[in-house]
Scaffold this active site. Structure first.
Site, mmCIF file in Angstrom:
data_model
loop_
_atom_site.group_PDB
_atom_site.id
_atom_site.type_symbol
_atom_site.label_atom_id
_atom_site.label_comp_id
_atom_site.label_asym_id
_atom_site.label_seq_id
_atom_site.Cartn_x
_atom_site.Cartn_y
_atom_site.Cartn_z
ATOM 1 N N CYS A 173 -83.818 64.221 -15.428
ATOM 2 C CA CYS A 173 -83.738 63.110 -14.334
ATOM 3 C C CYS A 173 -85.062 62.792 -14.097
ATOM 4 C CB CYS A 173 -82.860 63.466 -13.047
ATOM 5 S SG CYS A 173 -82.994 62.110 -11.886
ATOM 6 N N CYS A 176 -85.634 61.743 -10.431
ATOM 7 C CA CYS A 176 -85.747 62.919 -9.248
ATOM 8 C C CYS A 176 -87.118 63.589 -9.535
ATOM 9 C CB CYS A 176 -84.659 64.091 -9.827
ATOM 10 S SG CYS A 176 -82.953 63.267 -10.114
ATOM 11 N N ASP A 177 -87.759 63.769 -10.563
ATOM 12 C CA ASP A 177 -88.776 64.752 -10.987
ATOM 13 C C ASP A 177 -90.102 64.148 -11.453
ATOM 14 O OD1 ASP A 177 -86.959 66.640 -10.480
ATOM 15 O OD2 ASP A 177 -86.347 67.265 -12.338
#
Length: 354
Positions: A173, A176-177
């Site tokens: 992701c 997300c990261d």
């Protein structure tokens, strides 16, 4: 089989499930949650209780949790018998971690009376009333409404070294990261050739010094507009006919490089990168559901009505990544969990089942 007919049963234990449980419990629906089992099979599949978020490190984009000294808050908020599931709480300021956030959600649901059973649902009976779910170790339970919030697990390549560096440079992701310090101004790799892979690469290009798209064919599967987008971004380079054979790194520093194989020339090369992002699809966790629940071509539960969490079975609702193949974020999952609980409450009221 239990003689009791539950007002609502929730299957799952990610942001969608716990948000649904919080709303259902506060509406006096006395929800029963099956959060999944602590088994080796679930560990290998990435389907342990508390969902995918519990397998991540810091979560910087969930509203309401800015970086700070969280130790005292978490120690006071989460019941002591549950704290063994948490990683050691850091004293220095940090963003909330995935395990911390999920345990806080779980605790909040329990505070309002949600009952939680740590077991897998292995099958459902949705062809008659009341509805029923059968678990691996706790028998069959009946309910008037059912909320399916079992999520979708990211597909990985299956390499041992890939598994070894998950959350230490290997991610599924980018949103997300990708903005984490470990990836900033460093070369990164994205595996995949579809629209999602291009989206991930484009997002990462804002932070990385260079983004390599590792594509096993000599063309992208992405739509024409997305292909053009990838080619316009200067720091994206597409490596055609390449596959990842191994992930390199260190225990302390995480990912440092990849071994790639050119499947057309049958040659190998090493590529220096600080992160590997997988964009090769997700698999919805729906194997326990019967044919009554209609799914999309890719296996996601289909919502039948715009702005509602209705499925093809009356009284059955779905929330989170088990239906959402587009956003796949913790905060959007939590939102649809709220919606599913409200939909279930209104269904029960309309049918005089409260």
């Amino acid at each position: 089989m239990s003689d009791k007919i539950e007002k609502t049963i929730i299957i799952g234990s990610g942001p969608a499930a716990w948000s649904a449980a919080i709303y259902a419990a506060r509406a006096n629906l006395e929800p029963l949650v099956f959060e999944g089992a602590m088994t080796e099979e679930n560990r290998q599949q990435g389907t342990l209780p508390l969902g995918q978020l519990a397998q991540t490190t810091e979560v910087e984009n969930y509203a309401g949790f800015p970086s700070g000294r969280l130790k005292a808050f978490i120690d006071s908020a989460v019941d002591s018998e549950q704290q063994y599931l948490l990683p050691p709480v850091e004293e220095e300021p940090h963003a909330v971690t995935g395990p911390e956030l999920m345990n806080l959600m779980r605790q909040q649901a329990r505070n309002f009376g949600t009952r939680v059973i740590t077991d897998d649902v292995v099958s459902t009976g949705l062809g008659s009333r009341p509805l029923s779910v059968t678990t691996a170790d706790n028998g069959t339970h009946q309910c008037h409404t059912l909320i399916v919030a079992t999520g979708a697990r990211a597909n990985y390549l299956g390499l041992d070294t890939e598994t070894a560096y998950k959350n230490r440079g290997v991610s599924a992701c980018a949103v997300c990261d990708g903005a984490l310090p470990r990836f900033r101004n460093r070369p990164l790799a994205v595996v995949g050739g579809g629209d999602s892979a291009v989206e991930e690469a484009a997002y990462l290009s804002k932070f990385a010094s260079q983004v390599y798209m590792v594509v096993r064919r000599d063309e992208l599967r992405a739509s024409k507009i997305m292909q053009d987008r990838a080619r316009r971004i200067e720091n994206i380079e597409i490596l055609w006919n390449h596959e990842v054979e191994e992930v390199f790194g260190t225990e302390k520093g995480g990912v440092s490089g990849l071994q790639l194989r050119n499947n057309k020339e049958n040659s190998t090369r090493e590529l220096e990168v600080s992160g590997l992002f997988l964009a090769i699809g997700h698999t919805p966790n729906t194997s326990f559901l019967g044919p009554e629940i209609e799914r999309t071509r890719d296996g996601y539960i289909r919502w039948t009505t715009p702005q509602r969490t209705y499925t093809t079975v009356e009284g059955v609702f779905s929330a989170g990544d088990v239906s959402d193949d587009y956003y796949r974020q913790a905060i959007t999952s939590a939102g649809t969990g709220c919606m599913a609980a409200l939909d279930a409450e209104r269904y029960l009221a309309e049918h005089d089942l409260l």
